[in-house]
Design an enzyme around this catalytic site. Structure first.
Site, short mmCIF file in Angstrom:
data_model
loop_
_atom_site.label_atom_id
_atom_site.label_comp_id
_atom_site.label_asym_id
_atom_site.label_seq_id
_atom_site.Cartn_x
_atom_site.Cartn_y
_atom_site.Cartn_z
N LYS A 69 -2.51 2.16 -7.95
CA LYS A 69 -3.14 3.44 -7.70
C LYS A 69 -3.03 3.87 -6.23
CE LYS A 69 -7.43 3.35 -7.23
NZ LYS A 69 -8.87 3.14 -7.40
N THR A 70 -3.40 2.98 -5.32
CA THR A 70 -3.39 3.34 -3.91
C THR A 70 -1.98 3.62 -3.43
OG1 THR A 70 -5.26 1.84 -3.69
CG2 THR A 70 -4.34 2.72 -1.66
N ASP A 109 -10.50 9.92 -5.05
CA ASP A 109 -10.30 8.60 -5.64
C ASP A 109 -11.57 8.18 -6.39
OD1 ASP A 109 -9.11 6.25 -6.26
OD2 ASP A 109 -9.27 5.37 -4.26
N GLU A 110 -11.45 7.27 -7.34
CA GLU A 110 -12.61 6.77 -8.11
C GLU A 110 -13.43 7.92 -8.68
OE1 GLU A 110 -12.64 3.67 -8.64
OE2 GLU A 110 -12.18 2.50 -6.85
#
Length: 793
Positions: A49-50, A276-277
């Site tokens: 993801k990152t 994000d998240e």
DNA sequence: CCCTGGCCGCTTTTT
DNA sequence: GCGGCCAGGG
């Protein structure tokens, strides 16, 4: 003009970009190339993801819109040949030619990337910097709260705050709510401050002001009382020029709603937004993001509905579930290839999470090896469980693994106690993340409170905290009177105590009060001239704080040490920020900082933390102790299906942290909160298909003599750990050190911790508990027989 | 004002 | 089993 038509050029460019990002899989590439318009990335655990986020931003900044057909560059034949060669063969291409392929490049200052933790933000910043160099510094990559406070610092006066407003953490808010409760005569046994705090927070999450809340309470007596506290609490915050965590986001939304021109400015500034998240956003954060993204709709959210574990804090899974409804034109990309875990671990995780209903649906797979089976072990009790973990670690370390390869992840912080004791005995270096945090320690909060009062003398809650510590004989009553007077005279409490002799009610302690006000005023004056670290030293000197600590309790060396640690944090802050280092800046950083941010994966030690804190991290070997009904899932969760689902997601997060090996543990009997209970093995363990499991159990303890169980298994551990320690010692450590005598002041060397000085020796059984102050890492407690120490002469 | 003893109550917590 | 919190006596 060359022989290429527009269609060929677009195709050539597409091929070029695919080559540039060829280390990414197809799905990852689709995410990277989607620049304009709403985008939902459903990123499974360990799906890179990152890396996708970093590469997506890199693409935006260097090549712009990958799907654009506005091809304006005129390419010379020689450039086209260069590009073709680059695509077809492994050949280099110069920067100028690359630049020819950029269309509508994005400016870094147009990007807002929001994360939940400072750690995630810093990691993102670092990775962007190493990929993009200096221009990465213009990207706003930060948490919701620091983004909002940065915006608010620029506009706070529009909402009636100053630009150096104070941020209250949860403990400060708690104190303030309790104060309000008291002055409204609300008995905590009837209406607890906990439920008040949670209702206020809930109201703020729904963008309800205290007035609106009041209008909605109707005849509900409880809500009426809560509404009274909410109003008073909010007034007090405003008077103190302070905002709580919820206010940071709420007030930014308020700012955007009340001042459309401000909103428009930020809409234009942040043309590209990334969150994000996203599964952990709450409603007010959703409002904030959607206001900002409304104009250009270049909103990319990344999340995993299966990893939503903060419902109890107001996170709403609906934000991610409804993204496609809110943005019908949204593109949805699923990242389902896992690069982290073995097949067995991943299959176990998939099997567990499959029991949840109402999922977006995702099928995580991996090309990694099957790996070892998952070890499910049943221990006698919590001591035995800790010993089992210890044995596995020592055994694996003796065969070449590093301590930092291991993490123990538990449901509750209390579970760390036994583990800690066992690790100390075995000389295993460990760190505990979370639990008591550095900036939550009493002495640190005191010093920060002093600094806050210097920065903002109307900060009543901090002033209350420190006005009588060190002891100045200023009691509760006096402070309340002074505060009432401040209210009556429409002035600050500091102003009142400065002129304490003018008020009849304060006569008795007027000299003490005035002394205190002079102390604070001198420090405020000094703060204008001195550097932050000089101010801190002066503060320590003038308050005699260290002396007070030492007099307070014999055993306060830890606290004194922490006071010094804070000094080094201040110096570190000054070094990092250079000219722009100042008191408000430092306080801002401190109030938004948490423990996990300091987690440094470089030091070689076993890490212990809650599963919640471990989200986003990965380790080669994971231990999950306490997989028992009543603990995990917790007893309170078992009555409610949606809460069991949340616990299951938490289990899923825990399992998916493991790269190579996974140990899931439960016990036959466990002592918790002072009483022993026998819990069944967790349903989550049983949801894992048995063919993925290697099941073991400690010998049936009922057959052994009662009372011998624990000591026997402890004894076995000790023998083994001493042996492993020696095997690992590579000849540097000598066997005779086991029974060497140690005295306070001895200089010793530890294999892992380096050199240190012994500061206390406490006999314990046949062993000594040594407290050693290590040069590099501070003080640690170790058992002398097993600590692998060598004495320096 | 401050110290002490007994009683309650107890998940998780990116900020 | 431990720590936080309040009430009551010094």
């Amino acid at each position: 003009m060359n022989n290429y038509n527009l269609y060929d050029l677009i195709k050539l460019r597409k091929n070029f970009l695919e080559k540039e990002f060829s280390q990414m899989n197809n799905m990852q590439q689709s995410a990277i190339f989607h620049v304009n318009g709403p985008l939902l990335i459903l990123a499974g655990a360990g799906s890179g993801k990152t890396t996708v986020i970093v590469n997506r931003i890199a693409n935006m900044l260097t090549y712009g819109d990958a799907y654009s057909s506005d091809f304006i560059g005129e390419l010379a034949d020689s450039d086209i040949i260069k590009i073709k060669n680059y695509i077809e063969q492994n050949c280099n291409i110069d920067t100028d030619t690359k630049n020819l392929l950029a269309i509508n490049k994005v400016n870094p200052c147009q990007i807002l990337a929001i994360t939940f933790t400072n750690k995630a933000a810093n990691e993102l910043k670092e990775r962007l910097y190493s990929k993009l160099g200096n221009c990465a510094n213009d990207i706003w990559a930060s948490t919701f709260h620091s983004t909002c406070s940065r915006i608010l610092r620029a506009h706070a006066e529009k909402l009636g705050y100053s630009n150096h407003f104070t941020i209250y953490d949860t403990e400060d808010s708690k104190r303030l709510v309790k104060d309000c409760q008291k002055s409204l005569n609300i008995d905590d046994r009837i209406l607890s401050y906990r439920s008040i705090i949670s209702e206020i927070s809930h109201a703020k999450d729904n963008y309800l002001s205290s007035q609106e809340f009041k209008n909605n309470v109707g005849n509900d007596f409880r809500l009426q009382k809560i509404s009274e506290v909410y109003s008073l609490y909010q007034n007090k915050l405003q008077e103190a020029d302070a905002m709580d965590f919820d206010d940071l986001v709420l007030n930014t939304v308020k700012l955007f709603k009340l001042f459309p021109e401000v909103l428009e400015y930020y809409q234009n500034k942040f043309k590209y937004i990334l969150v994000d998240e996203y599964q952990d956003t709450n409603h007010i954060q959703y409002m904030f993001i959607n206001l900002l993204a409304k104009k250009y709709k270049n909103l990319c959210v990344v999340g995993d509905d299966d990893q939503s574990i903060y419902k109890f804090r107001g996170a709403t899974i609906e934000n991610i579930m409804n993204f496609e409804k809110n943005y019908p034109e949204a593109m949805v990309i699923r990242l389902e290839q896992n690069y982290r875990s073995t097949k067995n671990i991943l299959n176990a995780a998939n099997a567990v999470i499959a029991n949840n209903v109402n999922r977006k649906g995702k099928n995580l797979w991996t090309n990694n090896d099957a790996g070892d089976k998952i070890n499910v072990h049943t221990a006698y009790n919590e001591h035995d469980e800790a010993n089992y973990i210890t044995n596995v670690i020592l055994d694996e370390v003796s065969r070449g693994r590093k301590y930092s390869d291991f993490a123990v992840l538990y449901r509750m912080n209390t579970q760390s106690n036994i583990l800690e004791k066992t690790f100390v005995k075995s000389g295993i270096p460990y760190r505990i993340i979370g639990g008591f945090r550095f900036y939550e320690r009493k002495e640190i909060k005191d010093m920060i409170a002093y600094l806050n009062v210097i920065n903002n003398p109307s900060d009543e809650i901090r002033l209350r905290r420190i006005i009588n510590y060190p002891k100045r004989s200023i009691g509760e009553k006096t402070i309340n009177t002074a505060m009432e007077l401040a209210h009556q005279h429409q002035t600050s409490i500091l102003e009142i105590i400065k002129r304490a002799n003018e008020f009849e009610d304060l006569k008795r302690s007027s000299s003490k009060l005035m002394e205190f006000s002079i102390l604070i005023e001198n420090l405020i004056e000094a703060s204008k001239k001195l550097s932050l670290s000089e101010l801190y030293n002066l503060l320590l000197e003038k308050t005699n704080y260290i002396k007070a600590l030492k007099e307070d309790k014999e055993n306060n060396e830890d606290r004194v040490e922490n006071i010094r640690e804070l000094a080094s944090n201040i110096i570190k802050y000054e070094q990092e920020n250079g000219e722009s280092a100042n008191l408000p800046g430092f306080l801002e950083e401190v109030s938004l900082m948490t423990d996990i941010d300091n987690y440094d994966s470089k030091s070689d030690s076993v890490v212990m933390m809650t599963i919640h804190s471990a989200k986003g991290l990965e380790f080669p070997v994971i231990f999950l102790p306490g997989f028992e009904e009543g603990i995990f899932p917790g007893i309170q969760a078992t009555y409610n299906q949606s809460e069991v689902d949340e616990e299951r997601r938490l289990a899923y997060v825990g399992i998916t942290r493991a790269k190579e090996k996974l140990y899931i543990l439960n016990t036959d009997s466990r002592m918790l909160y002072g009483s022993t209970s026998r819990n069944k093995i967790s349903r989550f363990t049983q949801e894992i298909p048995s063919e993925l499991i290697n099941k073991t159990r400690a010998r049936d303890w009922k057959k052994l003599e009662p009372g011998t169980v624990v000591s026997k298994s402890l004894y076995e551990t000790r023998i083994q750990s001493a042996q492993s320690a020696r095997n690992f010692g590579q000849g540097v450590i000598h066997q005779e050190i086991d029974h060497q005598t140690y005295n306070i002041g001895d200089i010793v060397t530890h294999k892992t911790f380096g050199q240190g000085i012994i500061i206390s020796v406490k006999p314990m059984g046949n062993d000594n508990l040594l407290e050693i102050n290590f040069d590099n890492i501070g003080s640690k407690k170790l058992m002398s027989n097993y600590a692998k120490l060598s004495k320096n002469s």
